[in-house]
Scaffold this active site. Structure first.
Site, PDB file in Angstrom:
ATOM      1  N   SER A 235      -3.504  -6.084   8.457  1.00 40.44           N
ATOM      2  CA  SER A 235      -3.464  -4.653   8.743  1.00 40.44           C
ATOM      3  C   SER A 235      -4.765  -4.130   9.325  1.00 40.44           C
ATOM      4  O   SER A 235      -4.976  -2.918   9.388  1.00 40.44           O
ATOM      5  CB  SER A 235      -3.130  -3.873   7.461  1.00 40.44           C
ATOM      6  OG  SER A 235      -1.843  -4.190   6.997  1.00 40.44           O
TER       7      SER A 235
ATOM      8  N   SER B 187       0.822  -1.207   0.000  1.00 45.44           N
ATOM      9  CA  SER B 187       0.000   0.000   0.000  1.00 45.44           C
ATOM     10  C   SER B 187       0.859   1.262   0.000  1.00 45.44           C
ATOM     11  O   SER B 187       0.551   2.235  -0.694  1.00 45.44           O
ATOM     12  CB  SER B 187      -0.935  -0.009   1.218  1.00 45.44           C
ATOM     13  OG  SER B 187      -1.812  -1.117   1.166  1.00 45.44           O
ATOM     14  N   ASN B 188       1.924   1.270   0.780  1.00 48.54           N
ATOM     15  CA  ASN B 188       2.805   2.434   0.810  1.00 48.54           C
ATOM     16  C   ASN B 188       3.522   2.651  -0.519  1.00 48.54           C
ATOM     17  O   ASN B 188       3.980   3.757  -0.808  1.00 48.54           O
ATOM     18  CB  ASN B 188       3.864   2.276   1.918  1.00 48.54           C
ATOM     19  CG  ASN B 188       3.318   2.641   3.278  1.00 48.54           C
ATOM     20  OD1 ASN B 188       2.111   2.630   3.482  1.00 48.54           O
ATOM     21  ND2 ASN B 188       4.194   2.953   4.210  1.00 48.54           N
TER      22      ASN B 188
ATOM     23  N   LYS C   6      -0.063 -10.969   6.275  1.00 47.98           N
ATOM     24  CA  LYS C   6       0.110  -9.616   6.804  1.00 47.98           C
ATOM     25  C   LYS C   6      -1.286  -9.094   7.082  1.00 47.98           C
ATOM     26  O   LYS C   6      -2.089  -8.916   6.170  1.00 47.98           O
ATOM     27  CB  LYS C   6       0.823  -8.702   5.814  1.00 47.98           C
ATOM     28  CG  LYS C   6       0.923  -7.260   6.342  1.00 47.98           C
ATOM     29  CD  LYS C   6       1.479  -6.280   5.330  1.00 47.98           C
ATOM     30  CE  LYS C   6       1.402  -4.856   5.891  1.00 47.98           C
ATOM     31  NZ  LYS C   6       1.864  -3.829   4.925  1.00 47.98           N
TER      32      LYS C   6
ATOM     33  N   GLY D  83       0.389  -5.519  10.538  1.00 51.76           N
ATOM     34  CA  GLY D  83       0.480  -4.547   9.461  1.00 51.76           C
ATOM     35  C   GLY D  83       0.743  -3.137   9.909  1.00 51.76           C
ATOM     36  O   GLY D  83       0.784  -2.219   9.091  1.00 51.76           O
TER      37      GLY D  83
END
Length: 314
Positions: A211, A77-78, A209, A235
Site C-alpha cells: 500500500s 486497515s479499513n 499487499k 493496496g
C-alpha cells in the site's frame, strides 16, 4: 489511451487475474492459494453505542457478494482492527465466513501488537506469538488466508532480519497461507524489498499487499520474486493500473462496491475513468474520526468532502 507496449503488459496481468477468478474455491492442500484478483477491504460497521454491528456487516457482505470479486479482506486497515478486541476480531471473521459465498476467498488481517512490554526483544517475541495465536484462531473460524501487517511499535528496531524472523515464525505455524502487508502510511514502516524477496521463498507465504504507492518498488518486487510462486497486490486503486503493467496480479483496494465489475471491464476495454470516492466507514472508536460514527452507511467526517476525497483515475 495507453501506449501499446504498456497496455500489452496490463492485458497480460489482467488476463491472469481474470482467468483465475473464473475458477471455484480451490483446495489449498499441497499447493499455494491463488490470490490474483480484486478484493474489497470490508469496513467494520458500528452501532450508535460503539458496538460492532454484525447484522449490518452481514448485510453489507451479502450486497458485495453480488459483484465479481475474487474474495474479501476483513480486519485490514479499513476494518479498524486496532480498535477491536480479540473476540470481536474473531467474531467478525466468523460472521463474514457465514455471509461470504463459498467460492470467494476470505482473507483476514491477523497482525497483532503488544503493549506494556519491558524490552524491545520481548515485545517482538510477544507480538509474534500474539499474531500466531490470532492467525490460528482465524483459520479455525473460517479464514482462507491471513494478511499480516508489519509489527511497528518499535519500528526503529524492525530491521530486515527481525521482520524476516517474525514472518517466518508466523508462516511456519500458520495452518493457512500468509499474505505480507506493508502499509507505511499507518505503520511508519515499509517492509524492505530484501525482506520480501527472502520471505517469498517460504512455501506458506503467497504474496504481498503493498500500500506504499511506489510503483517502482512494486515493479522491483515483481521482478525479484518472479521465480517464486508469489503474487503482488496493489493496496490502492490509484496505482492498480500501473501495478498490472508491471506484473502485479490484483488489488485489495478501496474501490466503491458498485465499481467492481466496471473496474475490470474498463481495464479490458482500454478505458480508465472509474470514480473512486472515499470508502471508509470510520466508527466511533477512532478518536480522530469521531464525527463519522456509522452503521455501515459510509458517512465521512465533517471536515471532509466528496470533492476533496474523490479521485478519477485517468
Amino acid at each position: 489511451m495507453l501506449v501499446p507496449r504498456v497496455w500489452s503488459s496490463v492485458r497480460q496481468g489482467l488476463s491472469r487475474g481474470l482467468s483465475r477468478n473464473m475458477g471455484g474455491r480451490a483446495s489449498w492442500e499441497g499447493r499455494k492459494v491463488d490470490i490474483a484478483g480484486i478484493y474489497p477491504p470490508v469496513t467494520t460497521p458500528f452501532t450508535a453505542t460503539a458496538e460492532v454491528d454484525y447484522g449490518k456487516l452481514e448485510e453489507n457482505l451479502h450486497k458485495l457478494g453480488t459483484f465479481p470479486f475474487k474474495g474479501f479482506v476483513v480486519q485490514g486497515s479499513n476494518g479498524e482492527f486496532p480498535f477491536l478486541t480479540s473476540s470481536e476480531r474473531l467474531e467478525m471473521v466468523s460472521r463474514a465466513r457465514q455471509a461470504v459465498p463459498k467460492d470467494k476467498l476470505l482473507i483476514a488481517g491477523s497482525g497483532c501488537e503488544c503493549e506494556a512490554i519491558m524490552s524491545r526483544t520481548l515485545e517482538m517475541a510477544q507480538a509474534t506469538q500474539a499474531t500466531v495465536e490470532m492467525t490460528v484462531s482465524m483459520a479455525q473460524v473460517g479464514a482462507d488466508a491471513v494478511m499480516v501487517v508489519t509489527p511497528c511499535y518499535y519500528r526503529g528496531r524492525m530491521s530486515s532480519a527481525a521482520l524476516i524472523h517474525h514472518y517466518t515464525k508466523v508462516a511456519d505455524l500458520s495452518p493457512i497461507p500468509v499474505v505480507l502487508y506493508s502499509v507505511p502510511a499507518n505503520t511508519g514502516l515499509d517492509l524492505p524489498v530484501d525482506a520480501v524477496v527472502t520471505l517469498s521463498q517460504h512455501p506458506n507465504i503467497v504474496g504481498l499487499k503493498d500500500s506504499a504507492g511506489d510503483v517502482t518498488r512494486i515493479g522491483l518486487i515483481v521482478h525479484k520474486t518472479r521465480k517464486q510462486d508469489f503474487q503482488v497486490l496493489a493496496g490502492s486503486a490509484g496505482f492498480l493500473l500501473a501495478s498490472y503493467a508491471l506484473g502485479g496480479e490484483g488489488s485489495a483496494c478501496s474501490v466503491r462496491s458498485d465499481s467492481a465489475d466496471v473496474l475490470q471491464l474498463t481495464l479490458q476495454q482500454e478505458l480508465w475513468g472509474v470514480c473512486v470516492p472515499w470508502p471508509m466507514s470510520w466508527g466511533p472508536r477512532c478518536a480522530s474520526w469521531s464525527d463519522s460514527a456509522s452503521q455501515g452507511n459510509g458517512k465521512m467526517p465533517r471536515s471532509c468532502s466528496t470533492d476533496s476525497l474523490s479521485q478519477t483515475l485517468r
